[in-house]
Motif scaffolding. Structure first.
Motif, PDB file in Angstrom:
ATOM      1  N   GLU A  71      -2.257 -35.633   7.750  1.00 21.78           N
ATOM      2  CA  GLU A  71      -1.000 -34.944   7.486  1.00 21.78           C
ATOM      3  C   GLU A  71      -0.178 -35.685   6.428  1.00 21.78           C
ATOM      4  OE1 GLU A  71       1.873 -32.309  10.166  1.00 21.78           O
ATOM      5  OE2 GLU A  71       1.920 -34.427  10.736  1.00 21.78           O
ATOM      6  N   LYS A  72      -0.148 -36.998   6.507  1.00 19.98           N
ATOM      7  CA  LYS A  72       0.573 -37.786   5.494  1.00 19.98           C
ATOM      8  C   LYS A  72      -0.065 -37.603   4.125  1.00 19.98           C
ATOM      9  CE  LYS A  72       2.388 -41.427   8.469  1.00 19.98           C
ATOM     10  NZ  LYS A  72       2.264 -42.841   8.871  1.00 19.98           N
ATOM     11  N   ARG A  73      -1.396 -37.629   4.076  1.00 20.79           N
ATOM     12  CA  ARG A  73      -2.107 -37.471   2.804  1.00 20.79           C
ATOM     13  C   ARG A  73      -1.821 -36.109   2.168  1.00 20.79           C
ATOM     14  NH1 ARG A  73      -6.654 -40.859   1.697  1.00 20.79           N
ATOM     15  NH2 ARG A  73      -7.040 -42.330   3.384  1.00 20.79           N
ATOM     16  N   ILE A  74      -1.924 -35.052   2.978  1.00 20.42           N
ATOM     17  CA  ILE A  74      -1.774 -33.713   2.403  1.00 20.42           C
ATOM     18  C   ILE A  74      -0.325 -33.460   2.001  1.00 20.42           C
ATOM     19  CG2 ILE A  74      -1.427 -32.397   4.564  1.00 20.42           C
ATOM     20  CD1 ILE A  74      -3.534 -31.341   1.483  1.00 20.42           C
ATOM     21  N   GLN A  75       0.621 -33.953   2.768  1.00 18.94           N
ATOM     22  CA  GLN A  75       2.024 -33.752   2.407  1.00 18.94           C
ATOM     23  C   GLN A  75       2.391 -34.534   1.145  1.00 18.94           C
ATOM     24  OE1 GLN A  75       4.125 -34.578   6.082  1.00 18.94           O
ATOM     25  NE2 GLN A  75       3.678 -32.537   6.882  1.00 18.94           N
ATOM     26  N   LYS A  76       1.822 -35.710   0.993  1.00 16.15           N
ATOM     27  CA  LYS A  76       2.028 -36.491  -0.229  1.00 16.15           C
ATOM     28  C   LYS A  76       1.425 -35.755  -1.423  1.00 16.15           C
ATOM     29  CE  LYS A  76       0.626 -40.963  -2.126  1.00 16.15           C
ATOM     30  NZ  LYS A  76      -0.196 -42.149  -1.869  1.00 16.15           N
ATOM     31  N   LEU A  77       0.235 -35.215  -1.241  1.00 14.58           N
ATOM     32  CA  LEU A  77      -0.419 -34.473  -2.321  1.00 14.58           C
ATOM     33  C   LEU A  77       0.361 -33.197  -2.654  1.00 14.58           C
ATOM     34  CD1 LEU A  77      -2.737 -34.203  -4.307  1.00 14.58           C
ATOM     35  CD2 LEU A  77      -4.105 -33.181  -2.460  1.00 14.58           C
ATOM     36  N   GLN A  78       0.845 -32.497  -1.658  1.00 11.69           N
ATOM     37  CA  GLN A  78       1.655 -31.294  -1.889  1.00 11.69           C
ATOM     38  C   GLN A  78       2.883 -31.638  -2.728  1.00 11.69           C
ATOM     39  OE1 GLN A  78       2.376 -30.291   2.175  1.00 11.69           O
ATOM     40  NE2 GLN A  78       0.467 -29.127   2.406  1.00 11.69           N
ATOM     41  N   GLN A  79       3.519 -32.749  -2.411  1.00 13.28           N
ATOM     42  CA  GLN A  79       4.710 -33.160  -3.155  1.00 13.28           C
ATOM     43  C   GLN A  79       4.361 -33.501  -4.599  1.00 13.28           C
ATOM     44  OE1 GLN A  79       8.012 -33.105  -1.972  1.00 13.28           O
ATOM     45  NE2 GLN A  79       8.287 -33.252  -4.180  1.00 13.28           N
ATOM     46  N   LYS A  80       3.247 -34.186  -4.801  1.00 17.62           N
ATOM     47  CA  LYS A  80       2.835 -34.550  -6.160  1.00 17.62           C
ATOM     48  C   LYS A  80       2.484 -33.314  -6.986  1.00 17.62           C
ATOM     49  CE  LYS A  80       1.291 -39.250  -5.294  1.00 17.62           C
ATOM     50  NZ  LYS A  80       0.167 -40.197  -5.350  1.00 17.62           N
ATOM     51  N   ILE A  81       1.800 -32.379  -6.372  1.00 17.47           N
ATOM     52  CA  ILE A  81       1.469 -31.137  -7.093  1.00 17.47           C
ATOM     53  C   ILE A  81       2.757 -30.390  -7.439  1.00 17.47           C
ATOM     54  CG2 ILE A  81       0.336 -28.886  -6.944  1.00 17.47           C
ATOM     55  CD1 ILE A  81      -1.791 -30.263  -5.108  1.00 17.47           C
ATOM     56  N   SER A  82       3.677 -30.303  -6.489  1.00 15.02           N
ATOM     57  CA  SER A  82       4.967 -29.634  -6.737  1.00 15.02           C
ATOM     58  C   SER A  82       5.726 -30.306  -7.871  1.00 15.02           C
ATOM     59  CB  SER A  82       5.830 -29.653  -5.472  1.00 15.02           C
ATOM     60  OG  SER A  82       5.274 -28.850  -4.478  1.00 15.02           O
ATOM     61  N   ASN A  83       5.759 -31.628  -7.864  1.00 15.17           N
ATOM     62  CA  ASN A  83       6.457 -32.362  -8.924  1.00 15.17           C
ATOM     63  C   ASN A  83       5.798 -32.129 -10.283  1.00 15.17           C
ATOM     64  OD1 ASN A  83       8.246 -33.395  -7.033  1.00 15.17           O
ATOM     65  ND2 ASN A  83       7.232 -35.373  -6.892  1.00 15.17           N
ATOM     66  N   PHE A  84       4.467 -32.084 -10.297  1.00 15.35           N
ATOM     67  CA  PHE A  84       3.761 -31.838 -11.550  1.00 15.35           C
ATOM     68  C   PHE A  84       4.066 -30.438 -12.072  1.00 15.35           C
ATOM     69  CE2 PHE A  84      -0.484 -31.431 -13.870  1.00 15.35           C
ATOM     70  CZ  PHE A  84      -0.060 -32.188 -14.959  1.00 15.35           C
ATOM     71  N   ILE A  85       4.091 -29.464 -11.167  1.00 21.23           N
ATOM     72  CA  ILE A  85       4.455 -28.094 -11.550  1.00 21.23           C
ATOM     73  C   ILE A  85       5.849 -28.095 -12.170  1.00 21.23           C
ATOM     74  CG2 ILE A  85       5.094 -25.813 -10.645  1.00 21.23           C
ATOM     75  CD1 ILE A  85       2.770 -26.186  -8.591  1.00 21.23           C
ATOM     76  N   ASP A  86       6.784 -28.767 -11.506  1.00 21.25           N
ATOM     77  CA  ASP A  86       8.161 -28.822 -12.014  1.00 21.25           C
ATOM     78  C   ASP A  86       8.205 -29.444 -13.405  1.00 21.25           C
ATOM     79  OD1 ASP A  86       9.048 -27.649  -9.672  1.00 21.25           O
ATOM     80  OD2 ASP A  86       9.785 -29.524  -8.796  1.00 21.25           O
ATOM     81  N   SER A  87       7.406 -30.485 -13.632  1.00 19.58           N
ATOM     82  CA  SER A  87       7.426 -31.150 -14.941  1.00 19.58           C
ATOM     83  C   SER A  87       6.863 -30.249 -16.045  1.00 19.58           C
ATOM     84  CB  SER A  87       6.659 -32.471 -14.890  1.00 19.58           C
ATOM     85  OG  SER A  87       5.253 -32.253 -14.876  1.00 19.58           O
ATOM     86  N   LEU A  88       5.923 -29.380 -15.687  1.00 18.05           N
ATOM     87  CA  LEU A  88       5.339 -28.466 -16.668  1.00 18.05           C
ATOM     88  C   LEU A  88       6.219 -27.258 -16.921  1.00 18.05           C
ATOM     89  CD1 LEU A  88       1.600 -28.502 -15.560  1.00 18.05           C
ATOM     90  CD2 LEU A  88       2.599 -29.660 -17.534  1.00 18.05           C
ATOM     91  N   ASP A  89       7.046 -26.919 -15.950  1.00 18.13           N
ATOM     92  CA  ASP A  89       7.934 -25.758 -16.083  1.00 18.13           C
ATOM     93  C   ASP A  89       9.113 -26.030 -17.000  1.00 18.13           C
ATOM     94  OD1 ASP A  89       6.719 -23.702 -14.719  1.00 18.13           O
ATOM     95  OD2 ASP A  89       7.716 -24.120 -12.805  1.00 18.13           O
ATOM     96  N   LYS A  90       9.380 -27.283 -17.305  1.00 18.14           N
ATOM     97  CA  LYS A  90      10.560 -27.632 -18.132  1.00 18.14           C
ATOM     98  C   LYS A  90      10.363 -27.259 -19.571  1.00 18.14           C
ATOM     99  CE  LYS A  90      12.143 -31.264 -15.135  1.00 18.14           C
ATOM    100  NZ  LYS A  90      12.395 -32.629 -14.897  1.00 18.14           N
TER     101      LYS A  90
END
Length: 119
Positions: A100-119
């Protein structure tokens, strides 16, 4: 847009590691779950890095983000399957917490990467 090398992306590397751990875990599940949870967990896990890598081939960040969103969706789907395994006592509490810790960390990283590309 400069295309990304998916093998160098930390989110892809972590997703690949999760696939390996997932396959080791699903091999311990009851055989009667072969066409249920085992299949679903494996498909979700494989989909995470697969969509990341496929997205890197796209010409625009907008298209890449679409594939990252698919990857993120698979990560949430995988987490849901994991919760089901926990509710059915198919997984130790220690392994569940680690996953659960691994997947939630990965979800956050993917979300952050999406946000960085959306700028």
């Amino acid at each position: 847009m400069k295309r990304h090398n998916f093998k160098k992306l930390q989110i892809w590397q972590e997703a690949i590691e999760l696939v390996t751990l997932n396959y080791k875990f699903t091999s311990t599940l009851p055989d009667y779950e072969r066409f249920g949870l085992i299949s679903q967990l494996n498909r979700c896990a494989v989909s995470i890095p697969s969509n990341i890598s496929e997205g890197t081939s796209k010409r625009t960040n907008k298209h890449f983000v679409t594939f990252l969103e698919h990857s993120l969706g698979s990560a949430f789907e995988w987490e849901t399957q994991l919760i089901i395994c926990n509710n059915l006592n198919f997984i130790s509490n220690e392994t569940f917490i680690d996953f659960e810790k691994r997947i939630q960390k990965l979800q956050q990283k993917i979300s952050n990467f999406i946000d960085s590309l959306d700028k």
